[in-house]
Every structure is written in C-alpha cells, then in structure tokens.
Design an enzyme around this catalytic site. Structure first.
Site: not given
Ligand SMILES: CC/C=C\C/C=C\C/C=C\C/C=C/C(=O)SCCNC(=O)CCNC(=O)[C@H](O)C(C)(C)COP(=O)(O)OP(=O)(O)OC[C@H]1O[C@@H](n2cnc3c(N)ncnc32)[C@H](O)[C@@H]1OP(=O)(O)O
Ligand SMILES: Cc1cc2nc3c(=O)[nH]c(=O)nc-3n(C[C@H](O)[C@H](O)[C@H](O)COP(=O)(O)OP(=O)(O)OC[C@H]3O[C@@H](n4cnc5c(N)ncnc54)[C@H](O)[C@@H]3O)c2cc1C
Length: 576
Positions: A139, A178, A422
């Site tokens: 992303t 993350g 997701e």
C-alpha cells in the site's frame, strides 16, 4: 464469595449440555484443546511473555512491550519448550497479541509464495531467527485498493544488473505496512516492474531498508512510524520512501516471473499469482482477527450481563440481572450464535484454501477465481458482522463497557481494522459480485453496485448458514450439544432474516405473516438459549489472562476488579 460470583455459579448449574464437549468441538477435537491449553499455560506462567493489562499504557509502552515479549518468545521460550516457529503450538500463540504480526504472518508466508527455492533458502532461516525482520510493503499513501495504480517503480538497469527502486512523488511513498515504522530491516516490496520503458505490472522485490548492525536507514531510505491509530497499538505501521535505491537483480522474488541478465522478461505462472498472498490472508485471518475477537466480547458481555443487577421486572420484587430483559438477550445471544456459525464457516474457507495450495503445487490454478470470490466475500461479511457485533456488545455493558477496564474497546479497535486491511470491504464485496454475477458494462455496473453489495452479503450469509447447518448434521456429539448448536444455527439465520425482512417482502419471498412468524421464532429461541448462555461462552475457553477484562472474568467478581483496576490509573499516583 461475592453476590456476583454466586449468581454466575448458579447460572453454570443450569447449563444443560457438556461444556467441555462443546469446547472440544469448537477446537477441532480434544487433542487440539489439550494443545491449546498447554500453550496457554506456558504463556500465562511465564511473566516475561504473559498477557498483561495494556489499558493504562502509552502507545510507546504498548509497542515496546509487544516487541519485548515477541523477542523473548522466539529467542527464549520457543527453544526452551522445544518448539519451532512452524510448530502447531505457535499457531495458538498468535492469540496472545504481540508485535511482528506482519513479519510472522505476512512477510514470511509471502517469501514462501513468491520466492524461488534459492531465495527461500537464503532469506527464510534469517527471518525465522529474527536476524532479518520484514514487512509487506504494498500500500502507498496514494493507492491501497487500485493495485494497478501503485506508483513505486523498479526499473531494470541492464548495465549493472540491478533494479532501481524509486518513489516518483510523495503519494508513491509506502504507507501503512505493519512492523515497518521502527522494527523492520527488510521489506517485501511490491513495485511496478519497468524494463526498457515497458511496464510489466506489480512484482515482489526483497529490499533491505536498515543496516543490520546499527539499524539505521540505508542510503536513499526514509522510514518511520505513521503515528497513533484507532488500535493495533503494538504494531508500528510505517512509511517508507525510496529514492533511487539499487538492489541486485537476484532480489526480484522470481517463483512466478524473472528478469534475465540481459533484461529479458520471463513469466512462469499466471500474472494473478501475485494476488495469491491476499487470498491467503483473507482466508486465514478471519478466525484470529475477527471471529475470536467476537467470541471474547461475547464472553465478557454475557458474564457481565448475568451478574449486573439493575432494576425490577416486577415492582417490589428484587432487582434482576440485565440478562432477564429481552432487549439484552436480543443484543447478546445472536452474536454468541454468530461466533459459532462463522467459526465453522471460516474453517471451511481455510480448508478450501489449503486444498487450492495443493492443486497449485500441481500447477493447477483453475480454482483461483472461485477462491478469490469466496475469500473476498467472506472477509468483507465476517469482518463487518463481527466488528459491528463487538460494538453492540460493548454498548450492552453500559458505562463500564466504555472503560478500558472492560477489555472490549481494545478488542474492537483491533478487530475493526479487518474491515480495511487485506482489501477494503466494499471493494471486496464488489470483487465477489463480479465473479459471482459476471461483469456488466462499467456504467451499468457502477449504477447497480449498491444493490450488488447487498446481494453479495446475502450470498455469503447463505453460505455461512448452510455450511454450519450441514456441519451440525454430520457432527457426532451428544444430543444436548447437537440441540444447542441447532438452536444457535436457527437463531443466527433468523436474526439475519429479521434484519432484512424488507428485502424478503419486496421480492415476495416472505409474506407479512411469515415475517411475523420469523420474528416470533427468534424471540422464542432467545428464551430457549438464555439458560445456556454462560455455558456457551465458557465453551470458548478464553482465560482471564487473554480477556484482560474486569467485567468478564470467570469468577464474576466485577466490582472488586473494577476498583482495583481504577486505582492503578496514573492520575491516582497523587491525591492532589
Ligand atoms: C495469520 C495472520 C497473522 C498475522 C497478521 C495479523 C494481522 C494482519 C494485519 C495487517 C496485514 C495487512 C496487510 C495488507 O493490507 S496488504 C495490502 C492488501 N491490499 C489489498 O488487498 C488490495 C485490494 N485490491 C485488490 O485486491 C485489487 O486491486 C482489486 C481486486 C480490488 C482490483 O483489481 P484490479 O484493479 O487489478 O482489476 P480487476 O479487473 O478487478 O482484477 C484483475 C483480474 O485479477 C483478478 N483478481 C484480482 N484480485 C485477485 C485475487 N486476490 N486473487 C485472484 N484473482 C484476483 C480479477 O478477478 C481479475 O480477473 P479477470 O476478471 O480474469 O481479469
Ligand atoms: C491496521 C492496518 C494495517 C495495514 N497493514 C498493511 C500492511 O501490512 N501492508 C500493506 O501493504 N498495507 C497495509 N494496510 C493498508 C490496507 O491494505 C489498505 O488501507 C486497504 O487496502 C484499503 O486501501 P485504501 O486505504 O487505499 O482505501 P481506498 O481504496 O482509498 O478506499 C477509500 C474508499 O473508497 C472506496 N473505493 C475504493 N475503490 C473502489 C472501487 N473500485 N469501487 C468502489 N469503491 C471503491 C472504498 O470502498 C472506501 O470506501 C493496512 C491498513 C490498516 C488499517
């Protein structure tokens, strides 16, 4: 024993089925229950790694605590217990929220999905021993859903046999991955491959971003934490800007496609295989990130509602527990049913995913479109139903539900993220609609997309109900357990129908009388299930350590716990 503990003990005395038997069914067998409890005992009896109340911690303290516990887990506890990162025990450890979820749950599996045998042999051992810590960087600040719009480029330099990774503008900066902000020293980075000015689409690259000794960012790398979020406090979601960063040709993860030294592009599998990591995660995170969270919230809200006495049902009579109110039963019990029903539907989805990976090993990916549709639809419907349910359960606990002491706000803040990561849920529903109903022209398509989203929600809900219903039929268990599971199945189905009677009436599928019957049947089921409520949540078998809740502890001692918890507030360190 407090009055509240006595109330809960009395409730447990009236449960009419074997709770341990239901726990075993939920876990997938008595041996699984034994394994899960063994892991829980090891974790809970080790002060270095056991869950602790993070309600009073700052963001930085939560992150540091999560990292410390995780490093201790992998460096000390696993070797001490003779477990490896791929042992069955470790799958139960993910329940004990720590840091490095993306490293362990996304980066490593994606390396296995995209890497050649040589690349796996090179990086996997380092990742398993935390000598490299990775993130999954796809992303960007400007794009998350529209993957073909990702702007980070990987341009092949034939002369030096290298890729030049570049973020051409600020919106191309990787944003959200993350474990990226402070922990990761490597990134499995998705970038648009460019050779001789021609674009080949999104490809996976292994990029080192920090020095393995000093942990300082490497030249051309700007990296950091994106700041406070709604939840996921133990995870340092980060940003990553790459300015003309050079990596060797060998760092294109080349199981599915490779670039020869002379710049020739060689594809080895369908270009859709690059999407495989997202299908996998959608298929397997629902249980740990959404359904398990709903089960924890149900456990807390049901136990609290059974001991919280408030008001009179009949004037002059003693106060009753709020669970005696039909409105409270309506708030809680359909979500207890949803936990069981979606748990088994998610199990079927992950089994279908595992079957697909076996087919894929035989170079058969014909099942991918259907699996993409189901995983996208399930991920959207289950994450939304569970997170909406957790918020209703929080509100059902009144004022104490609004306190971190209840444990529910932290549970919700993590679970609700599953509606976005997701694959944003609406986009996933439309993907499922496209594959189930076929793609019309773009304009007919956009004009009907609102209805399509609702059609897919109904389609997936029907899959969930029929999966559970057929599973019960085949299940070998005692009659009382089968009976209560059948009641839960009916309650979930009826609560879904009663939430959408307008649709059934509009198409003439149900008459007004039948809608009344469905409503009455749900209320009757609430009364039937009510006496078993505490047994149904006890069967989830969440320890007090995992729940971290003053309202949901097994003994029901709410008020002593609340007061002890509040006194720990930093504001109470001084009287003035
Ligand atoms: C066990 C876990 C433990 C720990 C982890 C804990 C917590 C995890 C926390 C966070 C991790 C989060 C990670 C992330 O969020 S990673 C980033 C995720 N991003 C996305 O999911 C992006 C969503 N967007 C998409 O999937 C695509 O862009 C989209 C499908 C929306 C649109 O695709 P596109 O714009 O390319 O056009 P289409 O025409 O729609 O699709 C092209 C073609 O490809 C097929 N397709 C698309 N997606 C898939 C797929 N996933 N699998 C298979 N096939 C796919 C699509 O059907 C079209 O096919 P065809 O019709 O034949 O052309
Ligand atoms: C907690 C968390 C952890 C994350 N971890 C990672 C990670 O580890 N690695 C990583 O790469 N990413 C990660 N992400 C990013 C995540 O994958 C993206 O946020 C997600 O894919 C949604 O993309 P977006 O944010 O660009 O939303 P957008 O796509 O911009 O969505 C905004 C709105 O536009 C709508 N929309 C967009 N496209 C369409 C369309 N075609 N049709 C109809 N409506 C549309 C959406 O429905 C939504 O309402 C994480 C995000 C969160 C919140």
């Amino acid at each position: 024993m407090s009055r509240e503990s006595r109330l809960l003990e009395k409730e447990r005395g009236q449960v009419n089925f074997n709770v341990e038997e239901l726990t075993n069914i939920y876990d997938g067998g008595a041996e699984e229950t034994k394994l899960r409890r063994k892991v829980a005992d090891v974790i809970q009896n080790d002060p270095e790694v056991r869950c602790k109340d993070i309600g009073m911690m700052t963001r930085e303290e939560r992150y540091i605590d999560g990292v410390r516990r995780c490093v201790y887990l992998y460096k000390v506890l696993l070797p001490r217990e003779g477990w490896t990162p791929v042992s069955k025990e470790v799958s139960h450890i993910l329940r004990f929220c720590m840091s490095f979820g993306v490293h362990a749950g996304v980066f490593i599996p994606c390396l296995l999905s995209f890497g050649s045998d040589e690349q796996i042999a090179k990086w996997l051992p380092l990742a398993m021993q935390f000598q490299i810590i990775g993130t999954y960087a796809q992303t960007e600040m400007g794009h998350g859903t529209f993957l073909r719009g990702l702007q980070t480029t990987a341009t092949y330099d034939k002369k030096n046999k290298e890729f030049v990774i570049n973020c051409p503008e600020i919106s191309a900066m990787k944003w959200w991955p993350g474990d990226l902000g402070k922990s990761a020293n490597h990134a499995l980075l998705m970038a648009q491959l460019v050779i001789d000015g021609k674009k080949y689409g999104m490809h996976p690259f292994m990029v080192q971003i920090r020095d393995l000794t000093t942990h300082m960012p490497l030249p051309g790398i700007t990296v950091g934490d994106i700041g406070n979020k709604v939840g996921f406090e133990t995870t340092d979601n980060g940003f990553l800007h790459l300015n003309q960063v050079r990596i060797p040709r060998e760092n294109l993860l080349c199981k599915n496609a490779e670039v020869k030294p002379n710049g020739t592009y060689l594809t080895k599998a369908s270009d859709k295989m690059v999407y495989g990591s997202m299908v996998r995660l959608r298929a397997i995170i629902l249980e740990s990130e959404a359904v398990s969270a709903l089960g924890k919230a149900c456990t807390i809200a049901v136990r609290y509602s059974l001991v919280r006495c408030q008001g009179e049902l009949e004037p002059g009579k003693p106060e009753v527990s709020v669970m005696e109110y039909m409105t409270q039963q309506k708030k809680l019990l359909p979500y207890v049913a949803m936990t069981y029903v979606t748990h088994f539907a998610c199990l079927k989805l992950s089994n279908q995913y595992n079957a697909f990976t076996r087919e894929m090993d035989n170079n058969d990916i014909s099942g991918l479109p259907e699996l993409h549709a189901l995983s996208a639809g399930m991920k959207a419907v289950v994450s939304e139903q569970c997170s909406d349910g957790i918020e209703i359960l929080r509100k059902s606990c009144g004022g104490h539900g609004y306190s971190n002491a209840s444990g529910i706000p932290i549970i919700w803040s993590s679970a609700v993220a599953c509606c976005t990561y997701e694959g944003e849920n609406t986009v996933m529903l439309l993907q499922c609609a496209r594959l189930v109903h076929g793609m019309a022209s773009y304009n007919a398509w956009n004009q009907s997309s609102v209805e399509l989203v609702n059609v897919v929600k109904a389609h997936i809900t029907q899959f969930i109900v029929t999966t559970f219903a057929s599973g019960i039929t085949e299940l070998e268990c005692t009659k009382p357990v089968k009976n209560v599971l059948q009641q839960l199945c009916a309650l979930y189905a009826l609560s879904c129908i009663n939430a959408s009677t307008g649709d059934f009436l509009k198409v003439g599928y149900l008459s007004p009388r039948q809608c009344d019957l469905a409503h009455e049947a749900e209320l009757e089921l609430l009364s039937c299930i009510r006496p078993n409520a505490v047994g149904l949540v006890d069967a989830f078998d969440f320890s007090d350590d995992l729940l971290q809740s003053c309202l949901g502890a097994y003994d029901g001692n709410v008020y002593e716990r609340l007061f002890a918890w509040a006194k720990k507030s930093p504001l109470n360190k001084t009287e003035v």
